[in-house]
Write a protein that holds these residues in place. Structure first.
Motif, PDB file in Angstrom:
ATOM      1  N   VAL A 103       4.559  60.252  22.329  1.00 21.45           N
ATOM      2  CA  VAL A 103       4.778  61.034  23.556  1.00 21.45           C
ATOM      3  C   VAL A 103       6.066  61.844  23.442  1.00 21.45           C
ATOM      4  CG1 VAL A 103       5.324  60.845  26.028  1.00 21.45           C
ATOM      5  CG2 VAL A 103       3.397  59.574  25.083  1.00 21.45           C
ATOM      6  N   ALA A 104       7.116  61.231  22.925  1.00 23.70           N
ATOM      7  CA  ALA A 104       8.381  61.959  22.753  1.00 23.70           C
ATOM      8  C   ALA A 104       8.217  63.121  21.781  1.00 23.70           C
ATOM      9  CB  ALA A 104       9.476  61.009  22.265  1.00 23.70           C
ATOM     10  N   HIS A 150       9.167  58.475  29.690  1.00 25.65           N
ATOM     11  CA  HIS A 150       8.248  57.706  28.842  1.00 25.65           C
ATOM     12  C   HIS A 150       9.079  56.916  27.876  1.00 25.65           C
ATOM     13  CE1 HIS A 150       5.256  60.202  30.651  1.00 25.65           C
ATOM     14  NE2 HIS A 150       5.739  61.265  30.092  1.00 25.65           N
ATOM     15  N   PHE A 196       1.750  70.986  24.682  1.00 23.57           N
ATOM     16  CA  PHE A 196       1.852  69.888  25.635  1.00 23.57           C
ATOM     17  C   PHE A 196       2.845  70.138  26.763  1.00 23.57           C
ATOM     18  CE2 PHE A 196       0.120  68.124  21.799  1.00 23.57           C
ATOM     19  CZ  PHE A 196      -0.862  67.257  22.263  1.00 23.57           C
ATOM     20  N   GLU A 197       3.674  71.173  26.639  1.00 22.54           N
ATOM     21  CA  GLU A 197       4.746  71.405  27.614  1.00 22.54           C
ATOM     22  C   GLU A 197       4.248  71.496  29.048  1.00 22.54           C
ATOM     23  OE1 GLU A 197       6.769  74.878  26.152  1.00 22.54           O
ATOM     24  OE2 GLU A 197       8.159  73.682  24.968  1.00 22.54           O
ATOM     25  N   SER A 232       5.904  65.927  23.259  1.00 21.28           N
ATOM     26  CA  SER A 232       6.567  66.630  24.363  1.00 21.28           C
ATOM     27  C   SER A 232       7.344  67.848  23.884  1.00 21.28           C
ATOM     28  CB  SER A 232       7.510  65.679  25.103  1.00 21.28           C
ATOM     29  OG  SER A 232       6.790  64.635  25.696  1.00 21.28           O
ATOM     30  N   LYS A 233       7.658  67.891  22.598  1.00 18.73           N
ATOM     31  CA  LYS A 233       8.412  69.009  22.029  1.00 18.73           C
ATOM     32  C   LYS A 233       7.504  70.136  21.541  1.00 18.73           C
ATOM     33  CE  LYS A 233      11.891  65.725  20.542  1.00 18.73           C
ATOM     34  NZ  LYS A 233      12.422  64.973  19.423  1.00 18.73           N
ATOM     35  N   PHE A 274      -0.272  62.430  29.364  1.00 19.23           N
ATOM     36  CA  PHE A 274      -0.239  63.890  29.413  1.00 19.23           C
ATOM     37  C   PHE A 274      -1.286  64.516  30.335  1.00 19.23           C
ATOM     38  CE2 PHE A 274       2.077  63.481  25.370  1.00 19.23           C
ATOM     39  CZ  PHE A 274       3.128  64.340  25.631  1.00 19.23           C
ATOM     40  N   LEU A 298       3.586  68.143  30.968  1.00 16.13           N
ATOM     41  CA  LEU A 298       4.662  67.210  31.294  1.00 16.13           C
ATOM     42  C   LEU A 298       4.928  67.263  32.791  1.00 16.13           C
ATOM     43  CD1 LEU A 298       7.109  67.966  28.359  1.00 16.13           C
ATOM     44  CD2 LEU A 298       5.680  65.950  28.666  1.00 16.13           C
ATOM     45  N   THR A 314      -1.615  57.721  25.192  1.00 17.57           N
ATOM     46  CA  THR A 314      -0.923  59.014  25.102  1.00 17.57           C
ATOM     47  C   THR A 314      -1.615  60.041  25.994  1.00 17.57           C
ATOM     48  OG1 THR A 314      -0.166  58.520  22.861  1.00 17.57           O
ATOM     49  CG2 THR A 314      -0.148  60.840  23.527  1.00 17.57           C
TER      50      THR A 314
END
Length: 187
Positions: free
Chosen positions: A169-170, A187, A178-179, A173-174, A61, A182, A57
């Motif tokens: 990861v999905a 992924h 972490f934005e 990503s939200k 990122f 990306l 992971t």
């Protein structure tokens, strides 16, 4: 050269992510240490590799050096809490080989190889690295007898870890933290 406030904030976010991932990886290692795989006919010291969830992971990122720091932190902390010098050596060899393989696959295959395929390659590399370290420590190639069984378990656990990483990861990503990390990879 001084960092701008944006660069400083990004560096702090990277540090926080690495610390969180290291803590989770250590907890996963502690949990999996409680699972008696040797009683299932596997090599003594065999593990499921759940800490690789956090390593892979992190590779998705952050930068390679960030994931490398995570590998070292996870390995040292886990060995300090659970292991011996020999377990540190075996884990370090396996973890570093796994990291290199997964990092190179992520960076150079892009969307061509799934996260599950990358995870399987990492699991195979980890088991191979550990056996090579054991072979050197014990000065015997006979330990490679375990390679076929560990390659099979590496495939199975690589699939499980890959599914977990795909989901993680999905989900991450939200989250706003972490934005900015990306980069548009699928992924």
């Amino acid at each position: 050269m001084a960092m701008s406030s944006k660069e400083s904030a990004t560096a702090l976010k990277r540090t926080v992510i690495i610390a969180i991932f290291a803590a989770v990886a250590v907890v996963l290692s502690i949990v999996e240490a409680q699972i008696p795989l040797a009683g299932m006919g596997l090599m003594p010291g065999a593990k499921l590799g759940f800490a690789n969830i956090m390593i892979l992971t992190c590779i998705f990122f952050l930068r390679g050096r960030d994931a490398f720091v995570l590998v070292i932190l996870k390995t040292l902390l886990t060995a300090f809490l659970l292991g011996t010098f020999s377990s540190l050596l075996f884990s370090l060899f396996g973890s570093l080989l796994s990291f290199v393989v997964m990092f190179l696959l992520v960076r150079f295959t892009g969307k061509k190889l799934s996260v599950i395929g990358i995870s399987i390659a990492g699991g195979l590399a980890h088991n191979t690295g550990q056996l090579l370290a054991a072979s050197m420590v014990f000065n015997s190639a006979s330990i490679l007898y375990y390679l076929p069984i560990l390659l099979i378990t590496g495939i199975v656990t690589g699939i499980l870890v890959g599914f977990a990483v795909r989901y993680l990861v999905a989900s991450l990503s939200k989250i706003s933290l972490f934005e900015e990390f990306l980069d548009g990879r699928s992924h």
